[in-house]
Structures are given as C-alpha cells and as structure tokens.
Design a protein around this motif. Sequence first.
Motif, PDB file in Angstrom:
ATOM      1  N   ASN A  61       0.825  -1.203   0.000  1.00 54.90           N
ATOM      2  CA  ASN A  61       0.000   0.000   0.000  1.00 54.90           C
ATOM      3  C   ASN A  61       0.868   1.266   0.000  1.00 54.90           C
ATOM      4  N   ALA A  62       1.946   1.251   0.772  1.00 58.54           N
ATOM      5  CA  ALA A  62       2.845   2.408   0.807  1.00 58.54           C
ATOM      6  C   ALA A  62       3.622   2.548  -0.498  1.00 58.54           C
ATOM      7  N   ILE A  63       3.963   1.438  -1.115  1.00 61.50           N
ATOM      8  CA  ILE A  63       4.689   1.499  -2.387  1.00 61.50           C
ATOM      9  C   ILE A  63       3.798   2.073  -3.475  1.00 61.50           C
ATOM     10  N   LEU A  64       2.535   1.648  -3.509  1.00 64.76           N
ATOM     11  CA  LEU A  64       1.626   2.111  -4.564  1.00 64.76           C
ATOM     12  C   LEU A  64       1.262   3.581  -4.418  1.00 64.76           C
ATOM     13  N   SER A  65       1.268   4.105  -3.204  1.00 66.92           N
ATOM     14  CA  SER A  65       0.886   5.498  -3.008  1.00 66.92           C
ATOM     15  C   SER A  65       2.084   6.437  -2.883  1.00 66.92           C
ATOM     16  N   ASN A  66       3.303   5.946  -3.117  1.00 66.02           N
ATOM     17  CA  ASN A  66       4.491   6.781  -3.057  1.00 66.02           C
ATOM     18  C   ASN A  66       4.672   7.498  -4.392  1.00 66.02           C
ATOM     19  N   PRO A  67       4.726   8.833  -4.389  1.00 67.49           N
ATOM     20  CA  PRO A  67       4.821   9.550  -5.671  1.00 67.49           C
ATOM     21  C   PRO A  67       6.128   9.292  -6.410  1.00 67.49           C
ATOM     22  N   ILE A  68       7.196   8.965  -5.708  1.00 64.97           N
ATOM     23  CA  ILE A  68       8.467   8.683  -6.384  1.00 64.97           C
ATOM     24  C   ILE A  68       8.329   7.442  -7.250  1.00 64.97           C
ATOM     25  N   TYR A  69       7.676   6.409  -6.729  1.00 66.44           N
ATOM     26  CA  TYR A  69       7.504   5.179  -7.499  1.00 66.44           C
ATOM     27  C   TYR A  69       6.522   5.361  -8.640  1.00 66.44           C
ATOM     28  N   THR A  70       5.460   6.128  -8.424  1.00 67.55           N
ATOM     29  CA  THR A  70       4.478   6.308  -9.495  1.00 67.55           C
ATOM     30  C   THR A  70       5.073   7.108 -10.658  1.00 67.55           C
ATOM     31  N   ILE A  71       5.813   8.164 -10.336  1.00 64.00           N
ATOM     32  CA  ILE A  71       6.450   8.964 -11.386  1.00 64.00           C
ATOM     33  C   ILE A  71       7.533   8.151 -12.092  1.00 64.00           C
ATOM     34  N   SER A  72       8.291   7.367 -11.322  1.00 66.74           N
ATOM     35  CA  SER A  72       9.349   6.543 -11.922  1.00 66.74           C
ATOM     36  C   SER A  72       8.766   5.489 -12.852  1.00 66.74           C
ATOM     37  N   SER A  73       7.653   4.873 -12.459  1.00 63.38           N
ATOM     38  CA  SER A  73       7.045   3.859 -13.331  1.00 63.38           C
ATOM     39  C   SER A  73       6.519   4.497 -14.616  1.00 63.38           C
ATOM     40  N   ILE A 105      -2.137   7.650 -22.186  1.00 59.89           N
ATOM     41  CA  ILE A 105      -2.824   8.923 -21.952  1.00 59.89           C
ATOM     42  C   ILE A 105      -3.564   8.896 -20.616  1.00 59.89           C
ATOM     43  N   ALA A 106      -4.229   7.778 -20.319  1.00 59.66           N
ATOM     44  CA  ALA A 106      -4.937   7.658 -19.036  1.00 59.66           C
ATOM     45  C   ALA A 106      -3.961   7.736 -17.875  1.00 59.66           C
ATOM     46  N   ASN A 107      -2.817   7.083 -18.011  1.00 57.02           N
ATOM     47  CA  ASN A 107      -1.802   7.115 -16.962  1.00 57.02           C
ATOM     48  C   ASN A 107      -1.275   8.536 -16.769  1.00 57.02           C
ATOM     49  N   TYR A 108      -1.085   9.268 -17.863  1.00 55.13           N
ATOM     50  CA  TYR A 108      -0.604  10.641 -17.766  1.00 55.13           C
ATOM     51  C   TYR A 108      -1.609  11.540 -17.044  1.00 55.13           C
ATOM     52  N   PHE A 109      -2.881  11.451 -17.431  1.00 57.20           N
ATOM     53  CA  PHE A 109      -3.884  12.307 -16.800  1.00 57.20           C
ATOM     54  C   PHE A 109      -4.105  11.942 -15.334  1.00 57.20           C
ATOM     55  N   LEU A 110      -4.041  10.661 -14.998  1.00 54.04           N
ATOM     56  CA  LEU A 110      -4.140  10.271 -13.585  1.00 54.04           C
ATOM     57  C   LEU A 110      -2.946  10.773 -12.787  1.00 54.04           C
ATOM     58  N   LEU A 111      -1.775  10.758 -13.410  1.00 54.08           N
ATOM     59  CA  LEU A 111      -0.574  11.249 -12.730  1.00 54.08           C
ATOM     60  C   LEU A 111      -0.641  12.753 -12.510  1.00 54.08           C
ATOM     61  N   LYS A 132      -3.283   5.067  -6.351  1.00 54.52           N
ATOM     62  CA  LYS A 132      -2.683   3.736  -6.232  1.00 54.52           C
ATOM     63  C   LYS A 132      -2.795   2.911  -7.500  1.00 54.52           C
ATOM     64  N   ILE A 133      -3.492   3.378  -8.491  1.00 55.13           N
ATOM     65  CA  ILE A 133      -3.677   2.613  -9.715  1.00 55.13           C
ATOM     66  C   ILE A 133      -2.611   2.936 -10.766  1.00 55.13           C
ATOM     67  N   LEU A 134      -1.755   3.907 -10.526  1.00 56.29           N
ATOM     68  CA  LEU A 134      -0.788   4.346 -11.533  1.00 56.29           C
ATOM     69  C   LEU A 134       0.245   3.279 -11.873  1.00 56.29           C
ATOM     70  N   ILE A 135       0.797   2.607 -10.876  1.00 56.13           N
ATOM     71  CA  ILE A 135       1.809   1.583 -11.141  1.00 56.13           C
ATOM     72  C   ILE A 135       1.188   0.380 -11.857  1.00 56.13           C
ATOM     73  N   PRO A 136       0.017  -0.127 -11.424  1.00 60.92           N
ATOM     74  CA  PRO A 136      -0.572  -1.223 -12.198  1.00 60.92           C
ATOM     75  C   PRO A 136      -0.922  -0.850 -13.640  1.00 60.92           C
ATOM     76  N   ILE A 137      -1.331   0.400 -13.875  1.00 57.94           N
ATOM     77  CA  ILE A 137      -1.616   0.825 -15.246  1.00 57.94           C
ATOM     78  C   ILE A 137      -0.329   0.854 -16.067  1.00 57.94           C
ATOM     79  N   SER A 138       0.773   1.301 -15.477  1.00 60.14           N
ATOM     80  CA  SER A 138       2.055   1.302 -16.185  1.00 60.14           C
ATOM     81  C   SER A 138       2.492  -0.114 -16.526  1.00 60.14           C
TER      82      SER A 138
END
Length: 145
Positions: A50-62, A97-103, A110-116
């Motif tokens: 849960n902490a990994i999925l909501s960490n902005p560093i990991y979401t931006i990196s993915s 595009i969906a991943n970009y707009f969610l980011l 928390k859905i950004l990494i699974p979408i990537s």
Amino acid sequence: MKKVFTKYLFFIFFLPVLIFMIAYFFSTKTEGEVKTWGVNRTINFGIDINAILSNPIYTISSFYLSYAIYLVGYSVIFLMRRCTNFLYSALNLLIFIANYFLLVNDMLNKILIPISVMGIIIFILNIFKTTKKPTTVNKQPSTIQ
C-alpha cells in the motif's frame, strides 16, 4: 513448443498482474471495517504494498520508465520497418494517456503503477504481433521450379 507458448501467452504475461492484485487485496485495510481475513502482520516480510503504490516517487518513476520503454521500442520497430498491430498500438496509447492524466491529477493514486505495468505488457504483446510490411514482400512469381 511455439504453439503451446502462443496458446498460453495471455496467461504468461498476466500471471504477474494477477499475483500483484491478490497481494494488494490482502495488504489493504479500510478504517472502521472489521475483517476476518488478512496477512498476519507479525510474521510478514515487512513489505507494505500500500505504501509502495501510493508513493509519488515510485508512481512517477514507473510512468517515466514505461515512457522510455515505449520510445525506444517503437523507434527500433520503426527503424526495422515493421508494422505493429493497430489495436494493440491504440490500446497502448489510450493506457499511456490515461496514466498521464491520472498522474497529473493525483500523484498518490494507487492505480498508476498497475496501469504502467499493464501498458508495458500490452507493449510486449504488440512487439510479438509486429509483422513485416506487405509492400516490401516480393510478389513476382518465381521462375525457379
């Protein structure tokens, strides 16, 4: 072997996604809800999904990693003069595009990494479905018997 691999290709690539979804299902807790199931927190390995999925560093990196993979991969396909599958390419673009707009809207989503990850899997399937351009195939009848 090739027939078996192509027959079960869908399951091979989506098995990690399924495992990730099950791990996420058991790691989340909502406030005020009494659950009768879960992971025993005293003997787990200390990985908080849960902490990994909501960490902005990991979401931006993915997101940036998937963008770099798409850029390099599609450039190589272009230089090799191959055609990609249109449906996989369009689906990959929509996921990007969906991943970009969610980011842009919420980096803690928390859905950004699974979408990537799903976009990279669809990109790999697109790579497998690339074909040679039909215009480069020699269509003259052969004179050699």
